[in-house]
Design a protein around this motif. Structure first.
Motif, PDB file in Angstrom:
ATOM      1  N   VAL A  95      29.572  51.943   6.838  1.00 22.84           N
ATOM      2  CA  VAL A  95      30.399  51.439   7.931  1.00 22.84           C
ATOM      3  C   VAL A  95      31.323  50.327   7.440  1.00 22.84           C
ATOM      4  O   VAL A  95      30.896  49.412   6.738  1.00 22.84           O
ATOM      5  N   CYS A  96      32.594  50.414   7.826  1.00 24.63           N
ATOM      6  CA  CYS A  96      33.547  49.332   7.592  1.00 24.63           C
ATOM      7  C   CYS A  96      33.757  48.635   8.933  1.00 24.63           C
ATOM      8  O   CYS A  96      34.165  49.265   9.913  1.00 24.63           O
ATOM      9  N   TRP A  97      33.487  47.321   8.985  1.00 21.31           N
ATOM     10  CA  TRP A  97      33.504  46.575  10.234  1.00 21.31           C
ATOM     11  C   TRP A  97      34.852  45.940  10.559  1.00 21.31           C
ATOM     12  O   TRP A  97      35.093  45.544  11.695  1.00 21.31           O
ATOM     13  N   GLY A  98      35.733  45.822   9.570  1.00 20.98           N
ATOM     14  CA  GLY A  98      37.014  45.183   9.857  1.00 20.98           C
ATOM     15  C   GLY A  98      37.936  45.208   8.653  1.00 20.98           C
ATOM     16  O   GLY A  98      37.552  45.619   7.550  1.00 20.98           O
ATOM     17  N   LEU A  99      39.177  44.759   8.853  1.00 20.68           N
ATOM     18  CA  LEU A  99      40.190  44.772   7.794  1.00 20.68           C
ATOM     19  C   LEU A  99      39.712  44.010   6.566  1.00 20.68           C
ATOM     20  O   LEU A  99      39.342  42.830   6.651  1.00 20.68           O
ATOM     21  N   GLY A 100      39.714  44.703   5.436  1.00 23.33           N
ATOM     22  CA  GLY A 100      39.364  44.069   4.177  1.00 23.33           C
ATOM     23  C   GLY A 100      37.903  43.764   3.986  1.00 23.33           C
ATOM     24  O   GLY A 100      37.513  43.196   2.956  1.00 23.33           O
ATOM     25  N   GLU A 101      37.057  44.121   4.933  1.00 24.31           N
ATOM     26  CA  GLU A 101      35.633  43.820   4.811  1.00 24.31           C
ATOM     27  C   GLU A 101      34.929  44.849   3.931  1.00 24.31           C
ATOM     28  O   GLU A 101      35.332  46.016   3.862  1.00 24.31           O
ATOM     29  N   ALA A 102      33.885  44.406   3.262  1.00 24.91           N
ATOM     30  CA  ALA A 102      33.120  45.301   2.399  1.00 24.91           C
ATOM     31  C   ALA A 102      32.390  46.341   3.239  1.00 24.91           C
ATOM     32  O   ALA A 102      31.963  46.069   4.368  1.00 24.91           O
ATOM     33  N   LEU A 150      34.928  59.668  -3.212  1.00 27.43           N
ATOM     34  CA  LEU A 150      35.857  58.603  -2.817  1.00 27.43           C
ATOM     35  C   LEU A 150      37.298  59.025  -3.067  1.00 27.43           C
ATOM     36  O   LEU A 150      37.630  59.533  -4.130  1.00 27.43           O
ATOM     37  N   CYS A 151      38.129  58.807  -2.071  1.00 23.05           N
ATOM     38  CA  CYS A 151      39.567  59.069  -2.169  1.00 23.05           C
ATOM     39  C   CYS A 151      40.294  57.756  -1.900  1.00 23.05           C
ATOM     40  O   CYS A 151      39.785  56.885  -1.182  1.00 23.05           O
ATOM     41  N   HIS A 152      41.496  57.589  -2.449  1.00 24.26           N
ATOM     42  CA  HIS A 152      42.251  56.358  -2.221  1.00 24.26           C
ATOM     43  C   HIS A 152      42.558  56.144  -0.732  1.00 24.26           C
ATOM     44  O   HIS A 152      42.767  55.005  -0.305  1.00 24.26           O
ATOM     45  N   THR A 153      42.569  57.234   0.039  1.00 25.12           N
ATOM     46  CA  THR A 153      42.807  57.087   1.462  1.00 25.12           C
ATOM     47  C   THR A 153      41.688  56.303   2.133  1.00 25.12           C
ATOM     48  O   THR A 153      41.914  55.608   3.129  1.00 25.12           O
ATOM     49  N   ASP A 154      40.469  56.400   1.591  1.00 27.45           N
ATOM     50  CA  ASP A 154      39.363  55.603   2.128  1.00 27.45           C
ATOM     51  C   ASP A 154      39.653  54.110   1.969  1.00 27.45           C
ATOM     52  O   ASP A 154      39.356  53.302   2.852  1.00 27.45           O
ATOM     53  N   ILE A 155      40.225  53.765   0.814  1.00 33.61           N
ATOM     54  CA  ILE A 155      40.590  52.371   0.562  1.00 33.61           C
ATOM     55  C   ILE A 155      41.696  51.933   1.525  1.00 33.61           C
ATOM     56  O   ILE A 155      41.649  50.838   2.092  1.00 33.61           O
ATOM     57  N   SER A 156      42.677  52.814   1.724  1.00 25.44           N
ATOM     58  CA  SER A 156      43.770  52.497   2.650  1.00 25.44           C
ATOM     59  C   SER A 156      43.250  52.301   4.064  1.00 25.44           C
ATOM     60  O   SER A 156      43.751  51.462   4.821  1.00 25.44           O
ATOM     61  N   CYS A 157      42.230  53.082   4.417  1.00 25.99           N
ATOM     62  CA  CYS A 157      41.645  52.955   5.752  1.00 25.99           C
ATOM     63  C   CYS A 157      41.054  51.570   5.951  1.00 25.99           C
ATOM     64  O   CYS A 157      41.226  50.952   7.011  1.00 25.99           O
ATOM     65  N   CYS A 158      40.358  51.066   4.942  1.00 28.61           N
ATOM     66  CA  CYS A 158      39.765  49.727   5.036  1.00 28.61           C
ATOM     67  C   CYS A 158      40.830  48.651   5.176  1.00 28.61           C
ATOM     68  O   CYS A 158      40.565  47.566   5.704  1.00 28.61           O
TER      69      CYS A 158
END
Length: 413
Positions: free
Chosen positions: A53-60, A85-93
């Motif tokens: 789970v990602c809880w917010g912008l930039g959160e681990a 893992l795809c770079h889109t996952d990183i963009s989502c965070c």
């Protein structure tokens, strides 16, 4: 060698314990024969399981215990086996796709149908499936046109909810957003059946996971979207999974010159495995990328260029690297800005810029074709796999992707 697990599946449905704890499922690289068992269906029960789970912008990202509801009409609940893992996952965070939090991440993966809701056709418990974020009805005007993979009946969704506007996941009473039409970084997830593709059980599970986004996006961009012709010249910027897919797609189309461009020197050998004929490392020269490509092509430029990095400032370079009058730039890397600055004169001189989602690949029609190519070793996706981690260590995937030798991180759910 196939392993028959009908009895294992039956006991799993009775005990409600994650299949991944079985040695059969934990041994990477095996092929499995899945059979249906309906005598102990859990389709009407909530399942408690782990999810990232990602809880917010930039959160681990945190591995949390969540609840996954049973499938409703036209829906399927899937036991995820592997994800990637795809770079889109990183963009989502980072909120590029909208600040929808808390959210269960992941859109690449492969799993087994655990239960089905009413009105589901063509899928049953035990089927091996790939989740996708692009549906295909086959009947709408877009599906019939032969020009796009963006179905009007089952569209790409960015609101993080099921088609009925609700979520099937929650944590401590709070609803969780899905990622596109799925959330593969969860032991269980629910998807509309139209976004699941049943695949051959001979498929390596790592191959199946990699086909669900990155590699297929690049491969399809050359094959379906650009329709690269035999004997043409191609340049690909960014040799991650998407870029390597574009190389392979260009090779399969018969391109004569396939130029890979990356500042990471380690991508030189990896690119060759996917059909690259020439390599450019821009960091080794004071010239621009377009100048280097023109130099390599006798001043003409290439027929097709593919921008796979999402670095918006390089778009003009890739456009200028194509032939005047007929060159095409395919933009397939997700950028973090809503607009691009394009050199108008470069465009006016007969060049084309085109974008595509999922490489123009139709989920139900084209993914099985790619699966067969993997089974027949026409496509060797084992060359993408560089790291493998346990689900409980999923937060490490983001750090691994920063390493110079990393291409794809496989997550054992």
């Amino acid at each position: 060698m196939k392993k028959h697990i009908g009895s294992l599946l039956s006991s799993y449905l009775t005990r409600r314990k994650p299949i991944s704890k079985s040695p059969i499922f934990r041994s990477f690289g095996q092929n499995y024969l899945f059979t249906s068992s309906t005598s102990h269906s859990l389709s009407d029960q909530v399942i408690t399981c782990k999810a990232a789970v990602c809880w917010g912008l930039g959160e681990a990202v945190k591995v949390e215990e969540i609840e996954v509801e049973p499938p409703k009409s036209s829906e399927v609940r899937v036991k995820m086996l592997y994800a990637s893992l795809c770079h889109t996952d990183i963009s989502c965070c980072s909120g590029v796709l909208g600040p929808l939090f808390p959210r269960v991440l992941g859109h690449e993966g492969v799993g087994m149908v655990e239960s089905v809701g009413e009105n589901v056709r063509g899928l049953k418990e035990g089927d091996l499936v790939i989740p996708t974020y692009v549906g295909e009805c086959g009947n709408c005007s877009n599906c019939r046109s032969g020009k796009t993979n963006l179905c009007l009946k089952h569209p790409l969704t960015l609101h993080g909810l099921m088609p009925d506007g609700t979520s099937r996941m929650s944590i401590r009473g709070q609803s969780l957003y899905h990622f596109f039409s799925c959330s593969t970084w969860s032991e269980y997830m629910v998807s509309n059946a139209n976004y699941l593709v049943k695949i051959d059980t001979r498929t390596l599970l790592s191959d199946a996971s990699f086909l669900s986004c990155g590699f297929s996006t690049g491969y399809g961009a050359a094959w379906k979207a650009a329709k690269v012709e035999n004997g043409s010249t191609v340049a690909v910027l960014g040799l991650g999974a998407v870029g390597l897919g574009a190389l392979e797609g260009a090779r399969s189309q018969g391109a004569a010159t396939i130029i890979g461009i990356d500042t990471n020197e380690r991508k030189r050998e990896r690119g060759k495995a996917f059909g690259m004929t020439d390599f450019i490392n821009p960091s080794e020269s004071n010239k621009t990328i377009s100048e280097l490509v023109l130099e390599l092509t006798g001043g003409e430029g290439v027929d097709y260029s593919f921008e796979c990095t999402g670095i918006h400032s390089l778009t003009n370079q890739l456009l200028q690297a194509t032939k005047a009058g007929r060159g095409t730039l395919m933009v397939i890397g997700l950028v973090d800005k809503p607009s691009l600055d394009i050199n108008f004169l470069t465009l006016l001189l007969g060049r084309t810029i085109k974008g595509c989602i999922f490489g123009g690949i139709k989920s139900q029609t084209d993914i099985p074709l790619l699966v067969n190519k993997c089974i027949n070793k026409e496509i060797r996706l084992e060359n993408l796999l560089t790291h493998e981690i346990r689900f409980d260590d999923v937060e490490k995937a983001f750090e691994l992707l920063k390493q110079a030798d990393c291409v794809k991180v496989l997550i054992k759910i």
